[in-house]
Design an enzyme around this catalytic site. Sequence first.
Site, PDB file in Angstrom:
ATOM      1  N   HIS A  83      39.533 -26.361  18.408  1.00 15.27           N
ATOM      2  CA  HIS A  83      38.935 -27.577  18.868  1.00 15.27           C
ATOM      3  C   HIS A  83      39.378 -28.611  18.154  1.00 15.27           C
ATOM      4  CE1 HIS A  83      37.233 -26.345  22.508  1.00 15.27           C
ATOM      5  NE2 HIS A  83      36.692 -25.006  21.256  1.00 15.27           N
ATOM      6  N   SER A 106      35.067 -22.847  17.196  1.00 18.51           N
ATOM      7  CA  SER A 106      33.963 -23.331  18.050  1.00 18.51           C
ATOM      8  C   SER A 106      34.007 -25.011  18.264  1.00 18.51           C
ATOM      9  CB  SER A 106      32.417 -22.706  18.436  1.00 18.51           C
ATOM     10  OG  SER A 106      33.617 -21.973  18.366  1.00 18.51           O
ATOM     11  N   ARG A 136      39.527 -21.645  31.165  1.00 23.82           N
ATOM     12  CA  ARG A 136      38.010 -21.243  30.933  1.00 23.82           C
ATOM     13  C   ARG A 136      37.798 -22.745  30.078  1.00 23.82           C
ATOM     14  NH1 ARG A 136      35.300 -20.392  26.599  1.00 23.82           N
ATOM     15  NH2 ARG A 136      37.452 -19.782  25.726  1.00 23.82           N
ATOM     16  N   HIS A 152      34.135 -26.298  31.022  1.00 20.96           N
ATOM     17  CA  HIS A 152      32.958 -26.762  30.480  1.00 20.96           C
ATOM     18  C   HIS A 152      33.541 -28.511  30.686  1.00 20.96           C
ATOM     19  CE1 HIS A 152      31.119 -23.802  27.908  1.00 20.96           C
ATOM     20  NE2 HIS A 152      32.660 -22.732  27.614  1.00 20.96           N
ATOM     21  N   HIS A 186      42.097 -20.229  17.499  1.00 17.41           N
ATOM     22  CA  HIS A 186      41.526 -21.349  18.772  1.00 17.41           C
ATOM     23  C   HIS A 186      40.945 -22.805  18.245  1.00 17.41           C
ATOM     24  CE1 HIS A 186      40.012 -21.890  22.322  1.00 17.41           C
ATOM     25  NE2 HIS A 186      38.650 -22.469  21.525  1.00 17.41           N
TER      26      HIS A 186
END
Lengths: 297, 346
Positions: free
Chosen positions: B196, B167, B12, B16, B194
Site C-alpha cells: 500500500h 495492509s 477487489r 474499497h 501486496h
Amino acid sequence: MNKIKVGIIGTGNIGTDLLVKVQRSKVLECGMFAGRNPDSEGVKRAEAMGVRTSTESIRAIDADPNCCDIVFDATSAKIHLMHAPILKKLGKFTIDLTPAQVGKMCVPVINLEECLKLDNVNLVTCGGQATIPIAYAIKQVQPDVEYIEIVASISSKSAGPGTRVNVDEFTQTTREALSHFTGVPNTKAIIILNPADPPVIMRNTIYARTSGTFKEAELIAAIHAMVKKIQAYVPGYRLVQEPVAESGRFTTMIEVVGLGDYLPAYSGNLDIITCAALNIAEVYAQRKLGLKEGSAS
Amino acid sequence: MSNLLFFDSTLRDGSHAIAHQLTEEQISAYCKQIDDAGLHTVIVGHGNGLGASSLQVGLSKLTDEVMLSTARRELKKTKLGVFLIPGFGTIKDNLARALDLGVDLVCVGVHCTEADVTQQHIEYVRKQGKDAYGILMMYHMTTTERLLLEAQKMQSYGAMGIVIMDSAGASTPDLVTKTMSHLSSNLNIRVGFHAHNNLGLGVSNSLLALQSGATIIDGTLRGFGAGAGNCQLEVLAGLLQKVGMETGLDLYRLMDVSEDIVAKLMTKPQEITSISLISGLAGVFSAFATHVKKASVRFGVDPRDIFIELGKRKIVGGQEDFIVDVAMNLAQQNKPEDVYELESLL
C-alpha cells in the site's frame, strides 16, 4: 446435599473453564474430566482439584457409565459427531459445546424448557449465545426486521486450537442459528479474532435493518430487559452503550466480561457459552433432585 | 518466460475506494480488456472478499455471484481469483458457490498471527483441485520470525504461495527486504508482496520484494485501492522493464486499461491524503479511512487523533465498530492537554 455427576470431554479452554464452574455448583459435581492430551493444563488443574481425569476421552465414560449422568462435550464439531451416538446409547443427557449441531440448538433464555426434554442439546457458539437473545428481542418488538447481522470480536488468546480449527463451522452455525431463532432468513455472522495485546474483552455488535420505522424506545426497553435476563446466568454480560437507530440500521453493542475462572476476564467468549451450558445442566439437575429452581448457586 | 506471477486486485482492493459499488458493465469491460495483458490472476469482489458485504464493512452493490459470473465470462487466459477472510465468508455459504461459478484461485487471508484459522479453507480449495494462496495481512504488526511460523502453517495446509500484505502501508524499505529474504529462503513455496502506498513506497517496496526473493506481486492498475492505494501495476511493469526483469506483462495494454477503464472507475484521484499518511504512520488498516472520516464529522474529532488512537488499540480489519467507540471517547475526553504523541507508536 446430593449432587448430580457430570462428565466433561475436552480439556482445553472451554472444558477447563466449565470444570471450575461445575465444582462451584451446589447441584453438580464432576465425575470425569477426560480428554486426549496428557500435557493439557486443564488436566493438571483438575488433578490438583482432586477430580478424576482420563486421557481416554469418551472411552473413559463408555468404560464406566456410572461416572456421570450429564455429559458436556467441549471437543470439536468433527469429534462430537462421533461422540453423539455413543452418548445416546449410554443414555447421557448431552450438552454439546461444539458447533456440531447434532441436537437442538439451545439458547437458555429463549428455549431452555423444551431443551430439557431432549437427550442432546447444542450450545450453538459463543457468538451465538451472546447475540441471538438480542436479535430475538429485536424481532419480538419489530416483526418487520428484514436483515440481522452480528459481529463477534474475541481476543486471539481466548480462541484455543479447537475454536480455530472450527472457525468455519463457528461462523456458519452462528449465522444459521440467527435465522433459526429469529425467523429472519437474511442474516450474516462475522467473527473477528483480535490479536491485540493486552487482549480485548469479547465484544459483539448486533445490527438490524427494516424498511419500516424503528420503534426505538420499545426496542431499547426490550433489549434492557433481555440483558437483565441473561445476566441471571452470565453475570458479566452488559451493554456497551445505549442501542441506537442511525443511517437505516439499529445497532446494539454488548460485551461479556468473563468471570476469570480459567482464562482471564477478557475471555467473555468462554463464559458466555460455559455459563449457558452450566445453566442448562443445573436446571436439569434441580429437576432430577426434586429441588426448587434457583437454588443452584 | 518470466517466473513472476502478477495478481491484479484492481477489482477487489479498488472496491474499497468506491464503497464496493462496482457495476456489471465495469467488471465486464475491465476483464475483457485486461485478459491478454499477461497477468496471472484477476481478483474480483468486495474489498474484504467473499461474503463480506455487510453493515459492518459496507454493502456491495452487486452480489458475489453476479460479480464472479460477470468476470468469468470475459476471462479466458487469466485466472479468476477471489479473496476470502475466514470469519466473513464460509465454505458452505460462499466458497463452494464461488468455485461452482468457475473461480480458479482463492486467496485466503488472515491477520498475520492467525494462520491456523485458514486451514479448513485452504485444504478445501486444494481438495477441489483449485489454487489456494495464503495471505498474511498487516504484517508490520508482528516479527519476521513469527511471520515465518505462520507462513509455514499455511504451507503445511497446502498453500501454493504466501502473499504478505502491507495492509496499512506501514512498511519501511528495510522491513520489506528483511521479511522477503527471510521468507523466501525458508519456505518451499512462492512468496509474494501486496503493497500500500501510504508512505509513497508502493512501487519501490514491490521492486524490493522481487529483488529479495519474492516471485508474486499483488497490485492494482492506477494504484486503485483502499486508502492511499496500492502498488501501481503498470508503473511497476515499466520499472521492471527498465531494470531488466522479465515480467511477461504487456505494458501498453496495462497503460491502456488504466487510462480507458480504471481512470473512469475512480471517483477521486488516488492520492496520498493526510489521512492516508497518518494511517500509514499509525500502522492502521487503510480501509478504515472512510469510516474514520465519517466518525470524525459525526463526533467533531480530528480524524488524525482517531487513527492514532486506533493504532494504539491495535484495532484490526473487521473491527470497524470500534471506530465509533474511539471517536465517541475522544469527543468525551475533549481535554486539549491529552494530545497523543505520534512518536509513541513508531
